[in-house]
Enzyme design. Structure first.
Site: not given
Lengths: 244, 250
Positions: A150, A154
């Protein structure tokens, strides 16, 4: 507050949380909004709340034919598109040592590849003055245990805005990242529970969780001409979490 | 609804450029502004341009007596303060090999020491809550030949926003820095020490370095400062908001 009068916006991941809060705010400011998401029931519920200036298209950002369908619907009803809020994202935890290829693929398919094609396929509809907003995360600049995929996805999103600021030179289209942290979305509330939310909020300099409406306000700023000299930038809406 | 209805704001470096454009925007949004600057005539012209809800105080942010006088006037007139835009700054051309001690001291005296005490001395006037915005610069993360003291001073400003966010968190005062890229203001031609030809060349070179292909307008910075000053940014603190046409982002 009619900074977005007559504008057309697409919001992916628009049925709940930050996406829904932004959709509400954009409509309040005069925009017509297409929300895009995977779950028909959640989209229906959102449109019921948003009213007549909202449309819903079902689909996944990781499926190119779904995106084609989204933009065909936008083109058919509105002709052009002024604002793209590429907000759909997924995130789950796996510690280093336990990471699987499927976990990486699933995360990057939605957060990185999905964001890229959400924007690329929108461009033919966007005139000069358009604004693209990408949802990053405080995780993109901080270390969060077990969030390898994740956080890296990002960080990639943060870079997309830098590269696209160059690629969009001369088009009059701006692109910026909105990076939430410690926001009390339905998803966060379900994942962390009430006590967990309180503890997470206490980690911020503002000593509380942020409300999705606070993200909506920042998204409206980036969508409107109030940010007309901003491109390639990041706006962190995280109570200071990743700033200090 | 206007975004700063009834708010009291102090803007240093308020007589021209970014400060003046911000003062105008704040007043349009319902605030009363107190602008300060060194030049009495420029302040009077600024007040005339703003038109209403503006007070001027002549002073230099690098002189602590002047700051005391500024805040005494704010206290007397308004009793408190909601928004502080610490915007006064100085930057003159001075290559490393020839820069004088006076150049260094002047740059840090205004941009670092002046800004530090601008904020410190304002604190007693803040109630619970409020917003402080510090003017940094894209140069806080970019190399800028012949402006190294300026660039370093602006990196210090960015750093202040971090520490002060924590120091003021219990008072619910948000502190953010805002980093403009090259803006089309009189300062480049009048205060940097560049000749008119050099200033023109610098402006053209800046434009070529900026993804948006142009310098910014003061009004575009004012819109971003308004965002940071208002409740629209209620969950934003400790950030450095780059308003630079992409210059330091690529």
């Amino acid at each position: 507050m009619t900074r977005l009068n007559g504008k057309t916006a697409v919001i992916t991941g628009g049925a709940t949380g930050i996406g829904l809060a932004a959709a509400k705010r954009f409509i309040e400011e005069g925009a017509f909004v297409f929300i895009f998401g995977r779950r028909q029931d959640a989209l229906d519920a959102a449109v019921a709340v948003l009213g007549s200036n909202a449309r819903a298209v079902t689909g996944s950002v990781s499926d190119e034919t779904d995106l084609d369908r989204l933009y065909a619907a936008v083109k058919a009803e509105r002709g052009t598109l002024d604002i793209v809020f590429a907000n759909a994202g997924v995130g789950s935890q796996l510690k280093l040592g336990e990471i699987t290829a499927a976990h990486i693929d699933e995360t990057f398919d939605v957060n990185v590849k999905g964001t890229i094609f959400t924007v690329q396929k929108a461009l033919p509809l966007m005139p000069k003055g358009g604004s693209i907003i990408l949802t990053g995360s405080s995780a993109g600049t901080t270390g969060a245990p077990a969030f390898t995929a994740y956080s890296a996805s990002k960080a990639a999103v943060r870079n997309l805005a830098r590269t696209w600021a160059e690629d969009l030179k001369g088009t009059g289209i701006r692109v910026n990242v909105l990076s939430p942290g410690a926001i009390a979305t339905e998803l966060a509330t379900a994942a962390l529970g009430k006590e967990g939310l309180k503890a997470y909020g206490a980690m911020t300099a503002l000593q509380r969780m942020g409300d999705p409406t606070e993200l909506g306000a920042a998204a409206a700023f980036l969508a409107s001409s109030d940010s007309s000299f901003m491109t390639g930038s990041e706006v962190a809406v995280d109570g200071g979490l990743a700033q200090l | 609804m206007r975004k700063l209805e009834g708010k009291i704001a102090v803007i240093t470096g308020g007589s021209s450029g970014i400060g003046l454009a911000t003062a105008k925007r704040f007043v349009e949004e319902g605030a009363h502004v107190v602008i300060t600057g060194r030049r009495e005539q420029a302040l009077a012209q600024a007040a005339a341009a703003i038109g209403e809800n503006v007070t001027t105080v002549v002073g230099d942010v690098s002189r602590l007596d002047d700051l005391d006088r500024l805040y005494a006037i704010v206290k007397e007139k308004h009793g408190h303060l909601d928004i502080l835009f610490a915007n006064a700054g100085a930057g003159t051309v001075a290559p490393l090999e020839t820069a004088s001690e006076a150049h260094f001291d002047q740059t840090f005296g205004v941009n670092v020491k002046g800004l530090f005490f601008t904020v410190q001395k304002a604190l007693p006037l803040f109630k619970n809550g409020g917003a402080i915005i510090l003017t940094s610069s894209v140069s806080n993360i970019m190399g800028l030949p012949a402006f190294s003291a300026y660039a370093a001073s602006k990196a210090a400003v960015r750093s202040f926003a971090r520490a002060w966010t924590l120091e003021l968190k219990d008072r619910k005062i948000r502190v953010n820095s805002m980093s403009p890229g090259p803006i089309d203001t009189p300062a480049l031609a009048t205060t940097t020490g560049l000749t008119p030809e050099q200033a023109e060349q610098a402006a053209a070179q800046f434009s070529s370095q900026i993804p948006m292909g142009r310098r910014g307008e003061p009004e575009e910075i004012a819109a971003a400062v308004l965002f940071l000053a208002s409740d629209e940014s209620s969950f934003i603190t400790g950030v450095d908001l780059a308003v630079d046409g992409g210059m330091a982002q690529v």
